[in-house]
Design an enzyme around this catalytic site. Structure first.
Site, PDB file in Angstrom:
ATOM      1  N   GLU A  59       1.568  -0.568  -5.010  1.00  0.00           N
ATOM      2  CA  GLU A  59       0.640   0.512  -5.311  1.00  0.00           C
ATOM      3  C   GLU A  59       1.550   1.735  -5.496  1.00  0.00           C
ATOM      4  O   GLU A  59       2.023   2.307  -4.508  1.00  0.00           O
ATOM      5  CB  GLU A  59      -0.352   0.736  -4.168  1.00  0.00           C
ATOM      6  CG  GLU A  59      -1.357   1.830  -4.488  1.00  0.00           C
ATOM      7  CD  GLU A  59      -2.278   2.143  -3.318  1.00  0.00           C
ATOM      8  OE1 GLU A  59      -3.486   2.317  -3.544  1.00  0.00           O
ATOM      9  OE2 GLU A  59      -1.781   2.218  -2.176  1.00  0.00           O
ATOM     10  N   ASP A  79       0.836  -1.190   0.000  1.00  0.00           N
ATOM     11  CA  ASP A  79       0.000   0.000   0.000  1.00  0.00           C
ATOM     12  C   ASP A  79       0.880   1.253   0.000  1.00  0.00           C
ATOM     13  O   ASP A  79       1.886   1.332   0.724  1.00  0.00           O
ATOM     14  CB  ASP A  79      -0.886  -0.020   1.245  1.00  0.00           C
ATOM     15  CG  ASP A  79      -1.746   1.209   1.388  1.00  0.00           C
ATOM     16  OD1 ASP A  79      -2.636   1.406   0.540  1.00  0.00           O
ATOM     17  OD2 ASP A  79      -1.526   1.980   2.343  1.00  0.00           O
TER      18      ASP A  79
END
Length: 703
Positions: A379, A343
């Site tokens: 990401e 993330d």
């Protein structure tokens, strides 16, 4: 109680069969106490007198798995230097393998005196109100567990939430719903296997915290992007206890998924912690050694926040880097997971200020003999300056490709674009990944995911409807590249419903027939809706839980058919980029890919840069695959013709005359069932094929 010197490594609590070694890093502390917690609320304090390179440690005989513990740190309280030692706060072990309990958001959780002065230390004891670390038994019978080790070209990712996936499954016992044990249940695994999924990408399962701002509103940190324990499985997902049982239950789920040939990928949040900004609670890292763990601003009372979560871990600290690498290795070696999705991964590359692909984090991953061998998915952005880094990660990495998402959404909502713009994304995004030696498999393709509209909502809403989040609909993305097909939200209009169904099939077909690695968001195969909420991070309810139809659905059948079409035909999952010309050694005079107008005329490069992608044919030559098979053999496949009509009116397409004499329709999104392979009509070269508005057809020619 006997206390022996113990060892400075491994960090955390390590049980060896007769006792437990405890080790914790803090450079800020004068003195550290290990607090052994008892069920009557009392505790036994053991001072960690031994210190090696700022690692305090001790070995305590007869401390068994299930023992709860924490640390109290005596040291300076100096907010103006960013130091917040406070022995009144029981601190979690950063290396805790399990965490017991939850926060009750009592004022004692805060190191400063809330409502009086954040510079004055608060001396209320936090122990009755916070979570505790747990000694776990590292031994587990993995049996003959073997990693599936699917290549990226064989991979179909399925992003899912542990609770959201399993909470409403009619075939699960009530006590298992929403748990790790549910992931291992045959009913869930059967669905994944039949769908053709090869990897289950789990939203965060590291121990996380429900922020008090959400608790006060009656909401929760449903998505889980608020980590406090990087080694501990989230205890609320365990069905039978939080004194280490969550570790056993998670391992059992991984073992069962592996047995079914399904890999487990974890969505991990190493960019920040749940302690939040300078006004947040003191739970672990802040109280142990704030300047060593966090990126501080020029004024050290505050944090340099590139995550939007209040803080960011200090990626030039050797102890932070060690923590992250130790955590990654632990989940691979001890928990047997098969990879990670990072993330806000751009934050991990901020060794100093700018995102740097030469940062120490990438160096450590590259040379690590364990972590470098699993799937690594970024990401590739954060919210800081220069944080959007799609296409810029090192060659070892694959990336969530937001440019793919945006292009495909734009195509099917009628936005003008050229065949070249669309083609880049359909063929693996060579514009992003080819220059640095990466392949199409660096592109993790998605149209929907946990963040944003579901597939159903993408074709049902023009605007977000996040009122239930309690933020006056100001949260969540405003630009969704969505189209409601004529009516906002739920409707009984059969024409609108038919168009929405067609659009969902168009998006699924485009995703699964594109080069790269596809991600299916859980429930999209059932047309799951969140009623227009595109930021359901705080909604732990039937709004976000996946509703399972008792008799399946046509969309499920269509999705399954497209996944298996992809699996059976390597021309849709190439490991090298297309050449755009005949391939040497294949004895085929046709190019490996070709682009055609609806009139059946092959496009030149100039045409591809100027025509409209809304009416387009793409030829994929199965006889011109340049990469060899696993044993060096030549790969030969059927050829396919993809027809796109992303326009509001029916269009006629003329079959190319030089690329095959007879074709068979194997996919037609204009039909509810999508036309399963082997039942479609046959079409001769030069003949006309009509595509209704907003539809896609796939035709197949045998090799």
């Amino acid at each position: 109680m006997q206390v022996w010197p113990g060892q400075a490594y491994p960090f955390g609590a390590f049980y060896d069969g007769t006792g437990t070694n405890f080790a914790v890093f803090t450079e800020a502390a004068y003195r550290v106490e290990l607090c052994l917690l008892h069920d009557d609320g009392s505790e036994t304090a053991v001072e960690l007198r031994e210190s090696d390179a700022f690692v305090r440690h001790a070995y305590v005989p007869d401390i068994m798995p299930g023992q709860r513990y924490g640390f109290r740190v005596h040291g300076p309280w100096d907010p103006f230097r960013g130091v917040y030692c406070n022995p009144a706060k029981l601190l979690l072990d950063p290396y805790a393998r399990a965490v017991s309990g939850s926060l009750d958001w009592h004022p004692a959780l805060f190191g400063h005196q809330a409502g009086f002065s954040r510079y004055r230390r608060d001396d209320l004891d936090s122990a009755p109100h916070t979570m505790s670390s747990v000694v776990v038994n590292p031994y587990f019978d993995w049996g003959d567990d073997r990693r599936p080790r699917h290549g990226y070209h064989e991979t179909v990712l399925y992003e899912a939430h542990v609770k959201g996936l399993t909470m409403l499954h009619p075939g699960l016992p009530d006590e298992l719903r929403g748990t790790y044990a549910a992931l291992a249940h045959p009913a869930v695994i059967e669905h994944l296997v039949e769908l053709g999924v090869t990897a289950l990408e789990l939203m965060p399962v590291h121990q996380f915290v429900n922020r008090h701002q959400l608790v006060d509103k009656g909401l929760s940190e449903y998505w889980g992007y608020n980590t406090i324990g990087f080694f501990a499985p989230h205890n609320a997902y365990a069905s039978w206890g939080d004194r280490g049982q969550q570790v056993l239950e998670f391992k059992s789920a991984v073992r069962a998924l592996h047995e079914a040939g399904i890999e487990v990928i974890l969505d991990v949040v190493y960019n920040h912690t749940a302690e939040g900004n300078h006004l947040g609670p003191t739970l672990s890292f802040r109280g142990l050694d704030n300047p060593s763990y966090y990126r501080l601003a020029d004024d050290p009372r505050y944090y340099a926040d590139t995550t939007g979560a209040g803080n960011a871990l200090l990626m030039r600290s050797p102890h932070v880097l060690q923590l992250i690498m130790d955590s990654l290795r632990y989940w691979v070696t001890e928990m047997h997971v098969d990879g990670f999705r990072f993330d806000l991964a751009a934050t991990l590359a901020r060794q100093f200020h700018e995102v740097d692909r030469l940062s120490s984090f990438f160096d450590l991953v590259q040379q690590d003999p364990v972590v470098s061998q699993v799937k690594l998915i970024a990401e590739p952005w954060d919210v800081g300056e220069g944080g959007y880094q799609v296409g810029n990660f090192p060659p070892l990495w694959s990336e969530w490709n937001s440019e793919y998402r945006d292009t495909v959404r734009d195509l099917w909502r009628g936005k003008e674009m050229t065949p070249a713009e669309l083609g880049d994304k359909l063929t693996g995004s060579a514009d992003l990944y080819q220059d640095d030696g990466r392949r199409p498999l660096a592109s993790i393709n998605f149209v929907t995911c946990h963040d944003g509209f579901t597939l159903n909502d993408l074709v049902s809403y023009n605007d977000k409807h996040n009122e239930a989040n309690g933020e006056d609909n100001k949260d969540g993305e405003t630009c969704n590249r969505s189209w409601n097909c004529g009516v906002e939200g739920e409707t009984d209009d059969e024409t609108v419903l038919a168009l929405r169904g067609r659009q969902q099939r168009n998006l699924i077909a485009t995703l699964l027939l594109s080069q790269g690695v596809p991600v299916i968001s859980h429930g999209d195969e059932f047309a799951r809706t969140q009623r227009g909420n595109n930021n359901a991070y705080c909604q732990d309810s039937e709004l976000t839980w996946m509703r399972w139809p008792e008799d399946g659905s046509e969309l499920l059948d269509f999705t399954r058919a497209l996944v298996w079409l992809r699996k059976e035909h390597p021309v849709f999952r190439r490991r090298r980029f297309f050449h755009g010309r005949p391939v040497e050694g294949t004895h085929d005079e046709l190019s490996d890919i070709a682009w055609f107008t609806p009139a059946g005329e092959e496009m030149s490069r100039r045409d591809r840069d100027s025509a409209q992608a809304s009416a387009l044919m793409v030829f994929l030559n199965g006889n011109a695959i340049s990469e060899p098979g696993a044993r060096g053999e030549r790969i030969v496949d059927d050829s396919f013709l993809l027809m796109f009509n992303a326009s509001p009116k029916p269009l006629e397409f003329v079959m190319p005359v030089d690329h095959g004499r007879q074709w068979q329709v194997v996919v037609d999104t204009a039909r509810a069932g999508g036309v399963p392979p082997g039942t479609g009509v046959k079409v001769q070269a030069g003949k006309r094929v009509t595509l209704v508005e907003w539809s896609l057809k796939v035709l197949q020619r045998p090799a």
